[in-house]
Design a protein around this motif. Structure first.
Motif, PDB file in Angstrom:
ATOM      1  N   ASP A 140      14.130  -0.558  -2.581  1.00 46.69           N
ATOM      2  CA  ASP A 140      12.884  -1.311  -2.397  1.00 46.69           C
ATOM      3  C   ASP A 140      12.424  -1.134  -0.954  1.00 46.69           C
TER       4      ASP A 140
ATOM      5  N   ASP B  75       9.402  -1.773   1.400  1.00 48.84           N
ATOM      6  CA  ASP B  75       8.100  -2.397   1.652  1.00 48.84           C
ATOM      7  C   ASP B  75       7.450  -1.684   2.830  1.00 48.84           C
ATOM      8  N   THR B  76       6.246  -1.194   2.616  1.00 47.58           N
ATOM      9  CA  THR B  76       5.560  -0.440   3.664  1.00 47.58           C
ATOM     10  C   THR B  76       4.331  -1.199   4.137  1.00 47.58           C
TER      11      THR B  76
ATOM     12  N   VAL C   4       7.815   8.257  -0.914  1.00 52.40           N
ATOM     13  CA  VAL C   4       7.465   7.262   0.108  1.00 52.40           C
ATOM     14  C   VAL C   4       7.182   7.941   1.441  1.00 52.40           C
TER      15      VAL C   4
ATOM     16  N   LYS D 298       7.751   0.758  -8.861  1.00 51.01           N
ATOM     17  CA  LYS D 298       6.825  -0.089  -8.108  1.00 51.01           C
ATOM     18  C   LYS D 298       6.965   0.198  -6.620  1.00 51.01           C
ATOM     19  N   MET D 299       5.841   0.421  -5.981  1.00 49.95           N
ATOM     20  CA  MET D 299       5.807   0.593  -4.525  1.00 49.95           C
ATOM     21  C   MET D 299       5.007  -0.560  -3.928  1.00 49.95           C
ATOM     22  N   ASP D 300       5.437  -1.050  -2.784  1.00 58.00           N
ATOM     23  CA  ASP D 300       4.699  -2.129  -2.130  1.00 58.00           C
ATOM     24  C   ASP D 300       3.896  -1.582  -0.958  1.00 58.00           C
TER      25      ASP D 300
ATOM     26  N   TYR E 191      12.421   9.479  -4.846  1.00 51.91           N
ATOM     27  CA  TYR E 191      11.823   8.241  -4.336  1.00 51.91           C
ATOM     28  C   TYR E 191      11.582   8.344  -2.833  1.00 51.91           C
TER      29      TYR E 191
END
Length: 540
Positions: free
Chosen positions: A247, A249-250, A190, A424-426, A186
C-alpha cells in the motif's frame, strides 16, 4: 415463465395470463418474490427510507394503484402498495404457491444448477510495458522483476554513490521478497506515474506510511526518504508471511493531482481506470433527524432528540437504547465500553424514557431510527482511491457513472475492492504541497533564487527555533494547537524529535508525550525492561 404473488389484484390478473401462456406453449413456470427488505416488520422502515431518498414525508399519499411510471402526479409519492415485499421463507413461498407446486419445484431446480462462485480473486496487475532487452522469459513477472532489479541498482548509484555492503544486502533482500510475492509490476507502475508527475511539474510528496521503509522504493524514486539512514523496517511494508498487496500512498499537490490521473488514464485506457465509490450510511444522530423529518416531527424537537445521543464517534443507537447503562447494570455497559460520563448517561436515560412511551410521537422516531441506523443513505467518490485494471473494467467488476466524475466509478467500496481482483492506488491531493510549490516559485520570481525543496538541510537551527516556538501554522501534521503546545514544551533540536512527535501525536501514544518530553530534558529517568532493548529504543 416467472410468477410472483404479493397479494395484488393486478398481479393475479397478469398471473392468469402467464399461466395460460405457459400451458399453451409448454413453458415451465417458476416462483419468485420481489424482496426489498428482510422481514415483514421492516416494511414501514423501508417506506421511511424511500421518503428519505426522495425527499418526501410519509404523510404524503402514495400511488396505491399501478400507474404509468412516466405519469407525473402532483402531491403523490412513490411507495410500495403493501408489506409483502420482504424476503419470504421457503415455507411461506410454498404456502403462497400451494396451488402451483411445480413453480416451487422448478425454482429449486434452477437453484440446484447454480454454481458456487468464489468472488474473491487474486489481484490482476495491468501489463506494464518494459524494454525489449528485459523480455527474456515467457514469465512476464520475471521480466518485470529483472527490469525492476536494473532500475533499483541504477537508482542506488544515484542515491548512494558507491554501493556498500549494507546497501547491497538490503536491496537484495527487498528485491528477493518482491520477487517471491510477485509485486515487481506494482513497483514499476507506481514509479512510472510518480516520475510522470514530476516531469509534468507536479509536486510529489517524499513518501508516507510503511512504504518509506523500502530501499527499493527509495532507489526508483517512489519515496525520497532513505530507510537505511533512518532505520526503517521493510517488513512493516512487505512481509512474505502476510500476503497482501503493498500500500503506497502517494501525495501530489492538489492542483496537479488530476494531471497525474490523466496520465494514467491515457497510458492504460479510459475503460481500465476508475474511481472508487463510497457508501454513506445513516449514523445515530443522522438517522434520528432523517426519520423525524419524514414523520413530520418539528425541527426543534428533532434537534433536541438528536442532541440527547452522546457525542462519541461510532455511537451505536441500538446500544444507546438497549445496552446496560453502568458497570453495575452489566457487562459491556455504556459507562465502561463507550466511556460515557454522568451527563451523557442522564441524557441516555431520558432517551430511553421517550423510547418506551406508547403515546409520545418521538418514540416512533427513535424506533424507526434504530431500525434504519447503518442503512446506506447516499453514495460518494473516494477522495484518493484510483483503480487501474489489466483489461476493460466491465469484464471484472460492476461500475457506474457519477455526475461529478469523468471516470467510471466502481460499485464495490475501497475496503474490499482488491478482493475483486483489481488494484487500488491512492492519489492524494495535498494543499500543503501546493503551498510549498507556490512559495518556491514566488522566491524564484522575487529573489532570483531557485530552491530545490529536497536539498534543504534537516539540521537548520533557525527552522528548529520555529518549531520550538510552536510557529508551525500550515506545516503538515504539525499545525494543530495541541501539537504546537507540545512542541513548545519539547524544544526539538534534532530531526528525530520531530519524527517521534509525529508518531506520538495520535490516539493512544498521545498520553505518553509528557513522559517523552520529561525524559528528553532529564526530568524523568529512562528505564528499559531489558538491557538489550536500549540498542533499539534509545532514540525514542
Amino acid at each position: 415463465i416467472e410468477l410472483q404473488r404479493h397479494k395484488l389484484k393486478e398481479q393475479e390478473q397478469v398471473n392468469e395470463v402467464l399461466l395460460k401462456w405457459a400451458k399453451k406453449y409448454n413453458v415451465p413456470v417458476i416462483a419468485s418474490n420481489d424482496s426489498h427488505y428482510v422481514d415483514k416488520d421492516d416494511a414501514n422502515a423501508h417506506d421511511i427510507l424511500l421518503c428519505i431518498n426522495t425527499g418526501e414525508k410519509q404523510s404524503t399519499p402514495g400511488f396505491d394503484d399501478f400507474v404509468n411510471d412516466e405519469l407525473q402526479i402532483k402531491n403523490r409519492r412513490f411507495k410500495f402498495p403493501n408489506d409483502q415485499f420482504y424476503f419470504k421463507t421457503t415455507h411461506e413461498m410454498s404456502d403462497l404457491f400451494a396451488d402451483i407446486p411445480e413453480a416451487i419445484d422448478n425454482t429449486n431446480a434452477i437453484v440446484d444448477k447454480v454454481e458456487v462462485l468464489n468472488l474473491k480473486k487474486d489481484i490482476l496487475l495491468p501489463a506494464f510495458p518494459i524494454p525489449k532487452e528485459f523480455q527474456t522469459s515467457d514469465d512476464s513477472n520475471l521480466n518485470q522483476w529483472n527490469y525492476l532489479h536494473y532500475l533499483t541498482y541504477e537508482g542506488a548509484k544515484e542515491r548512494y554513490g558507491e554501493i556498500g555492503e549494507e546497501v547491497r544486502e538490503r536491496l537484495d533482500f527487498e528485491l528477493f521478497t518482491i520477487k517471491t510475492m510477485g509485486f515487481a509490476g506494482y513497483f514499476l507502475i507506481v514509479s512510472d506515474f510518480i516520475k510522470a508527475g514530476r516531469n509534468l511539474g507536479v509536486f510529489v510528496g517524499p513518501g508516507r506510511g510503511s512504504a518509506a521503509g523500502s530501499a527499493v522504493a527509495y532507489c526508483i524514486g517512489i519515496t525520497n526518504i532513505d530507510p537505511i539512514k533512518y532505520n526503517l523496517l521493510f517488513e512493516r511494508f512487505l512481509n512474505p508471511d502476510r500476503k497482501s498487496m503493498p500500500d503506497i500512498d502517494t501525495d501530489f499537490d492538489d492542483e496537479g493531482r488530476q494531471r497525474v490521473i490523466d496520465y494514467v488514464v491515457k497510458k492504460y485506457g479510459q475503460n481500465q481506470v476508475a474511481q472508487i465509490i463510497t457508501y454513506g450510511t445513516m449514523a445515530a444522530k443522522m438517522s434520528i433527524k432523517d426519520v423525524a423529518r419524514v414523520l413530520d416531527l418539528p425541527l426543534s424537537e428533532s434537534n433536541a432528540l438528536a442532541k440527547l445521543v452522546p457525542d462519541k464517534p461510532g455511537t451505536d443507537l441500538g446500544r444507546v437504547l438497549n445496552a446496560p447503562l453502568t458497570v453495575k447494570d452489566g457487562e459491556k455497559s455504556l459507562e465502561e465500553k463507550e466511556g460515557l460520563g454522568p451527563d451523557d448517561l442522564e441524557n441516555v436515560r431520558l432517551l430511553r424514557s421517550i423510547y418506551a412511551s406508547d403515546t409520545d410521537p418521538r418514540s416512533q422516531v427513535l424506533k424507526e431510527a434504530e431500525r434504519l441506523e447503518g442503512s446506506v443513505r447516499n453514495t460518494g467518490i473516494h477522495a484518493a482511491g484510483i483503480i487501474i485494471a489489466p483489461k476493460d473494467l466491465t469484464e471484472l467488476i460492476p461500475v457506474a457513472t457519477a455526475k461529478d466524475s469523468d471516470l467510471w466509478v466502481t460499485q464495490i467500496e475501497g475496503s474490499v475492492i482488491e478482493e475483486a481482483g483489481v488494484i487500488k492506488m491512492d492519489f492524494l491531493g495535498l494543499k500543503t504541497l501546493s503551498i510549498i510549490k507556490t512559495a518556491l516559485e514566488l522566491i524564484r520570481q522575487n529573489h532570483g533564487n531557485a530552491i530545490a525543496i529536497d536539498d534543504i538541510p534537516l539540521d537548520d537551527a533557525k527552522t528548529y527555533e520555529l518549531y520550538q516556538r510552536g510557529e508551525t501554522n500550515a506545516t503538515f501534521q504539525f499545525e494543530s494547537v495541541g501539537m504546537q503546545k507540545y512542541l513548545r514544551e519539547l524544544k526539538p533540536d534534532v530531526f528525530a524529535d520531530l519524527i517521534a512527535m509525529n508518531a506520538l501525536y495520535r490516539p493512544g501514544p498521545l498520553a505518553y508525550i509528557p513522559n517523552f518530553i520529561a525524559r528528553k530534558h532529564g526530568r524523568e529517568k529512562i528505564e528499559y525492561d531489558l538491557p538489550e532493548m536500549e540498542e533499539h529504543l534509545a532514540d525514542t
